[in-house]
Scaffold this motif. Structure first.
Motif, PDB file in Angstrom:
ATOM      1  N   VAL A   7      36.661  40.933  37.329  1.00 59.35           N
ATOM      2  CA  VAL A   7      37.192  40.602  36.780  1.00 59.35           C
ATOM      3  C   VAL A   7      39.567  40.407  36.958  1.00 59.35           C
ATOM      4  O   VAL A   7      39.387  41.121  38.249  1.00 59.35           O
ATOM      5  CB  VAL A   7      37.691  42.593  35.963  1.00 59.35           C
ATOM      6  CG1 VAL A   7      38.944  43.185  35.237  1.00 59.35           C
ATOM      7  CG2 VAL A   7      36.155  42.880  34.916  1.00 59.35           C
ATOM      8  N   LYS A   8      40.056  39.469  36.890  1.00 61.41           N
ATOM      9  CA  LYS A   8      40.423  38.968  37.109  1.00 61.41           C
ATOM     10  C   LYS A   8      41.403  37.889  36.069  1.00 61.41           C
ATOM     11  O   LYS A   8      40.763  38.648  35.226  1.00 61.41           O
ATOM     12  CB  LYS A   8      40.679  38.002  38.425  1.00 61.41           C
ATOM     13  CG  LYS A   8      39.687  38.707  39.693  1.00 61.41           C
ATOM     14  CD  LYS A   8      40.694  39.723  40.377  1.00 61.41           C
ATOM     15  CE  LYS A   8      40.379  40.058  42.034  1.00 61.41           C
ATOM     16  NZ  LYS A   8      40.759  41.155  42.537  1.00 61.41           N
ATOM     17  N   SER A   9      42.849  37.996  36.777  1.00 59.17           N
ATOM     18  CA  SER A   9      43.544  36.899  35.296  1.00 59.17           C
ATOM     19  C   SER A   9      42.872  35.967  34.993  1.00 59.17           C
ATOM     20  O   SER A   9      41.927  35.451  35.965  1.00 59.17           O
ATOM     21  CB  SER A   9      45.227  36.843  35.620  1.00 59.17           C
ATOM     22  OG  SER A   9      45.009  36.062  37.536  1.00 59.17           O
ATOM     23  N   GLU A  10      43.437  35.539  33.909  1.00 55.12           N
ATOM     24  CA  GLU A  10      43.002  34.071  33.554  1.00 55.12           C
ATOM     25  C   GLU A  10      43.278  33.130  34.956  1.00 55.12           C
ATOM     26  O   GLU A  10      42.912  31.340  35.161  1.00 55.12           O
ATOM     27  CB  GLU A  10      43.157  33.807  32.485  1.00 55.12           C
ATOM     28  CG  GLU A  10      43.219  31.938  31.727  1.00 55.12           C
ATOM     29  CD  GLU A  10      41.392  32.020  31.631  1.00 55.12           C
ATOM     30  OE1 GLU A  10      41.093  31.128  31.863  1.00 55.12           O
ATOM     31  OE2 GLU A  10      40.877  32.791  31.558  1.00 55.12           O
ATOM     32  N   GLY A  34      42.113  46.068  42.494  1.00 60.16           N
ATOM     33  CA  GLY A  34      42.969  46.716  41.929  1.00 60.16           C
ATOM     34  C   GLY A  34      43.276  45.849  41.158  1.00 60.16           C
ATOM     35  O   GLY A  34      44.507  45.616  39.873  1.00 60.16           O
ATOM     36  N   ASP A  35      43.853  44.501  42.155  1.00 56.74           N
ATOM     37  CA  ASP A  35      45.163  43.606  41.641  1.00 56.74           C
ATOM     38  C   ASP A  35      44.661  42.290  41.212  1.00 56.74           C
ATOM     39  O   ASP A  35      43.727  41.191  41.533  1.00 56.74           O
ATOM     40  CB  ASP A  35      45.836  42.898  42.542  1.00 56.74           C
ATOM     41  CG  ASP A  35      46.796  42.250  42.380  1.00 56.74           C
ATOM     42  OD1 ASP A  35      46.974  41.682  41.462  1.00 56.74           O
ATOM     43  OD2 ASP A  35      47.163  42.049  43.327  1.00 56.74           O
ATOM     44  N   LEU A  36      44.108  42.618  39.336  1.00 55.74           N
ATOM     45  CA  LEU A  36      43.805  41.617  38.742  1.00 55.74           C
ATOM     46  C   LEU A  36      44.713  39.968  38.835  1.00 55.74           C
ATOM     47  O   LEU A  36      43.929  39.508  38.780  1.00 55.74           O
ATOM     48  CB  LEU A  36      43.957  41.581  37.267  1.00 55.74           C
ATOM     49  CG  LEU A  36      42.893  43.436  36.760  1.00 55.74           C
ATOM     50  CD1 LEU A  36      42.890  43.720  35.840  1.00 55.74           C
ATOM     51  CD2 LEU A  36      42.189  43.133  37.279  1.00 55.74           C
ATOM     52  N   THR A  37      45.396  40.207  39.739  1.00 60.47           N
ATOM     53  CA  THR A  37      45.562  38.655  39.592  1.00 60.47           C
ATOM     54  C   THR A  37      45.833  37.717  41.100  1.00 60.47           C
ATOM     55  O   THR A  37      46.616  36.704  41.801  1.00 60.47           O
ATOM     56  CB  THR A  37      47.312  38.402  39.649  1.00 60.47           C
ATOM     57  OG1 THR A  37      48.207  39.309  40.669  1.00 60.47           O
ATOM     58  CG2 THR A  37      48.028  38.645  38.216  1.00 60.47           C
TER      59      THR A  37
END
Length: 101
Positions: A7-10, A34-37
């Motif tokens: 579960v991370k950014s595109e 917790g950091d999606l980027t």
């Protein structure tokens, strides 16, 4: 762990797909769940080397890259940092760093 189910950014998922096409023996070592980027990756045969990649506050085609090496106290020390680079340069930096012995 399936590197494409994270579960991370595109931007991070684009980086991981491109890394898989360029080099196959890497693993996720994510100290930043917790950091999606942001994400960390290591090379299968050299887990003492870590690459931290972030797309936070970057344009769509840019990345922050930090290359780290395991220090004596099991912490990582920064060997190089690039504040902004395109996908190809980020891949080149990461693969070269992770494959060093």
């Amino acid at each position: 762990m399936d590197q494409f189910s994270v579960v991370k950014s595109e931007g991070i998922r684009i980086f991981l797909r491109a890394l898989s096409q360029r080099a196959g023996d890497w693993r996720i070592l994510d100290h930043w769940e917790g950091d999606l980027t942001a994400i960390g990756v290591i090379w299968k045969d050299h887990p003492e080397r870590l690459a931290y990649i972030s797309s936070w506050e970057q344009s769509d085609d840019s990345y922050f890259v930090e290359l780290e090496k395991n220090a004596e106290d099991d912490a990582y020390e920064v060997e190089a940092r690039v504040e902004r680079c395109d996908l190809d340069h980020a891949l080149e930096l990461v693969v070269e760093h992770l494959q060093m012995s």
